[in-house]
Write a protein that holds these residues in place. Structure first.
Motif, PDB file in Angstrom:
ATOM      1  N   TYR A   1      92.782  38.889  69.779  1.00 19.14           N
ATOM      2  CA  TYR A   1      93.852  39.054  70.759  1.00 19.14           C
ATOM      3  C   TYR A   1      95.069  39.685  70.084  1.00 19.14           C
ATOM      4  O   TYR A   1      95.255  39.556  68.870  1.00 19.14           O
ATOM      5  CB  TYR A   1      94.254  37.703  71.372  1.00 19.14           C
ATOM      6  CG  TYR A   1      93.078  36.915  71.893  1.00 19.14           C
ATOM      7  CD1 TYR A   1      92.436  37.300  73.060  1.00 19.14           C
ATOM      8  CD2 TYR A   1      92.594  35.806  71.204  1.00 19.14           C
ATOM      9  CE1 TYR A   1      91.339  36.594  73.532  1.00 19.14           C
ATOM     10  CE2 TYR A   1      91.502  35.100  71.663  1.00 19.14           C
ATOM     11  CZ  TYR A   1      90.872  35.499  72.831  1.00 19.14           C
ATOM     12  OH  TYR A   1      89.786  34.813  73.282  1.00 19.14           O
TER      13      TYR A   1
ATOM     14  N   ILE B   1      99.945  37.832  73.085  1.00 18.25           N
ATOM     15  CA  ILE B   1      99.266  36.824  73.894  1.00 18.25           C
ATOM     16  C   ILE B   1     100.183  35.647  74.210  1.00 18.25           C
ATOM     17  O   ILE B   1     100.104  35.045  75.283  1.00 18.25           O
ATOM     18  CB  ILE B   1      97.969  36.325  73.187  1.00 18.25           C
ATOM     19  CG1 ILE B   1      97.169  35.427  74.156  1.00 18.25           C
ATOM     20  CG2 ILE B   1      98.278  35.610  71.885  1.00 18.25           C
ATOM     21  CD1 ILE B   1      95.798  35.045  73.642  1.00 18.25           C
ATOM     22  N   PHE B   2     101.113  35.338  73.303  1.00 14.22           N
ATOM     23  CA  PHE B   2     101.992  34.195  73.526  1.00 14.22           C
ATOM     24  C   PHE B   2     103.122  34.500  74.511  1.00 14.22           C
ATOM     25  O   PHE B   2     103.943  33.631  74.800  1.00 14.22           O
ATOM     26  CB  PHE B   2     102.547  33.682  72.201  1.00 14.22           C
ATOM     27  CG  PHE B   2     101.556  32.850  71.425  1.00 14.22           C
ATOM     28  CD1 PHE B   2     101.126  31.627  71.927  1.00 14.22           C
ATOM     29  CD2 PHE B   2     101.043  33.287  70.221  1.00 14.22           C
ATOM     30  CE1 PHE B   2     100.205  30.859  71.240  1.00 14.22           C
ATOM     31  CE2 PHE B   2     100.113  32.530  69.525  1.00 14.22           C
ATOM     32  CZ  PHE B   2      99.694  31.308  70.037  1.00 14.22           C
TER      33      PHE B   2
ATOM     34  N   GLU C   1      97.185  30.619  81.298  1.00 16.55           N
ATOM     35  CA  GLU C   1      96.492  31.912  81.232  1.00 16.55           C
ATOM     36  C   GLU C   1      95.851  32.110  79.858  1.00 16.55           C
ATOM     37  O   GLU C   1      94.739  32.623  79.745  1.00 16.55           O
ATOM     38  CB  GLU C   1      97.491  33.038  81.532  1.00 16.55           C
ATOM     39  CG  GLU C   1      96.842  34.302  82.027  1.00 16.55           C
ATOM     40  CD  GLU C   1      97.861  35.308  82.551  1.00 16.55           C
ATOM     41  OE1 GLU C   1      97.667  36.518  82.309  1.00 16.55           O
ATOM     42  OE2 GLU C   1      98.844  34.882  83.194  1.00 16.55           O
ATOM     43  N   ILE C   2      96.560  31.693  78.806  1.00 17.27           N
ATOM     44  CA  ILE C   2      96.000  31.787  77.450  1.00 17.27           C
ATOM     45  C   ILE C   2      94.752  30.920  77.352  1.00 17.27           C
ATOM     46  O   ILE C   2      93.717  31.342  76.820  1.00 17.27           O
ATOM     47  CB  ILE C   2      97.042  31.335  76.399  1.00 17.27           C
ATOM     48  CG1 ILE C   2      98.264  32.248  76.411  1.00 17.27           C
ATOM     49  CG2 ILE C   2      96.417  31.331  75.004  1.00 17.27           C
ATOM     50  CD1 ILE C   2      99.402  31.756  75.526  1.00 17.27           C
ATOM     51  N   THR C   3      94.844  29.707  77.891  1.00 20.07           N
ATOM     52  CA  THR C   3      93.706  28.785  77.859  1.00 20.07           C
ATOM     53  C   THR C   3      92.502  29.398  78.549  1.00 20.07           C
ATOM     54  O   THR C   3      91.380  29.391  78.015  1.00 20.07           O
ATOM     55  CB  THR C   3      94.069  27.449  78.539  1.00 20.07           C
ATOM     56  OG1 THR C   3      95.174  26.860  77.859  1.00 20.07           O
ATOM     57  CG2 THR C   3      92.891  26.484  78.512  1.00 20.07           C
TER      58      THR C   3
ATOM     59  N   LEU D   1      96.187  28.829  67.451  1.00 13.19           N
ATOM     60  CA  LEU D   1      95.717  29.380  68.723  1.00 13.19           C
ATOM     61  C   LEU D   1      94.353  28.796  69.100  1.00 13.19           C
ATOM     62  O   LEU D   1      94.084  28.516  70.270  1.00 13.19           O
ATOM     63  CB  LEU D   1      95.613  30.905  68.621  1.00 13.19           C
ATOM     64  CG  LEU D   1      95.120  31.633  69.866  1.00 13.19           C
ATOM     65  CD1 LEU D   1      96.225  31.701  70.910  1.00 13.19           C
ATOM     66  CD2 LEU D   1      94.652  33.050  69.515  1.00 13.19           C
TER      67      LEU D   1
END
Length: 214
Positions: free
Chosen positions: A64, A68-69, A75-77, A107
């Motif tokens: 990624y 991403i953060f 959404e990340i999960t 992460l």
């Protein structure tokens, strides 16, 4: 020992993974950090610790960008879970494993805490959380509710080391928590000190080894 490099196509995306087989009935799935990969010390020696105990190991090679953060945690999960769960399913479908365990860093702890720990399928799986992202309230709140056999390792100088949250987890759960003095998010010493960083790594690996032998 057999090492296989594989690629799974899931959700129109290719996800490579490495399956290291010892012929054991226990497999450990490992989820890397954003820029902390499997050839770096914590994963290299965690893998060696698993192999020393004759466990099979799976490295999931997702990738990624740094942005991403910027996304919401939910959404990340979902993004990471959609990448790792087909690989977990594929490995378990193709092999006769009796037990699963999971190890993630930074992460890589997000899908463990916010997804797999909530799945009854893995209620008996051991979880190793290296430098979990405790600044996210939902991560912290999920850990407080967790009943899994879990080891948390975090450095005292990690931005995600929040003493009040660590204390709450210690008081409200049966999790094992290893705090490494003066260690940063990579569990290395600050200011940098090679011998002390190696000593810290040794402490982490001893904690992981003791935990998986329980």
């Amino acid at each position: 020992m057999k090492v296989q490099q594989k690629t799974l196509i899931a959700n129109k995306k290719e996800i490579p993974y490495t399956h290291i087989e010892n012929g054991n009935e226990i497999v450990c799935f490992m989820f890397s950090g954003l820029s902390y990969t499997y050839d770096q010390p914590l994963f290299y020696y965690s893998t060696m610790t698993m192999l020393q105990n004759e466990y099979d190991v799976v490295h999931v090679h997702y990738s990624y960008g740094q942005d991403i953060f910027k996304l919401p945690l939910a959404e990340i999960t979902n993004m990471i879970s959609h990448d790792v769960k087909p690989i977990i399913d594929d490995v378990l479908k193709s092999n006769q494993y009796q037990e699963t365990m999971f190890l993630g860093k930074s992460l890589g702890t997000i899908p463990l805490i916010n997804d797999l720990m909530k799945n009854n399928r893995y209620v008996h799986s051991k979880m190793v959380l290296l430098t979990p992202l405790l600044r996210f309230d939902s991560i912290f709140e999920t850990l407080l509710m967790c009943k899994h056999s879990t080891l948390i390792v975090i450095g005292e100088k990690d931005d995600h080391y929040i003493p009040s949250k660590i204390e709450s987890i210690q008081h409200q759960t049966n999790m094992e928590i290893k705090i490494i003095p003066n260690a940063n998010h990579s569990l290395e010493m600050e200011p940098f000190h090679t011998a002390m960083s190696i000593s810290a790594l040794d402490q982490v690996m001893k904690s992981v080894d003791d935990f998986i032998r329980l």
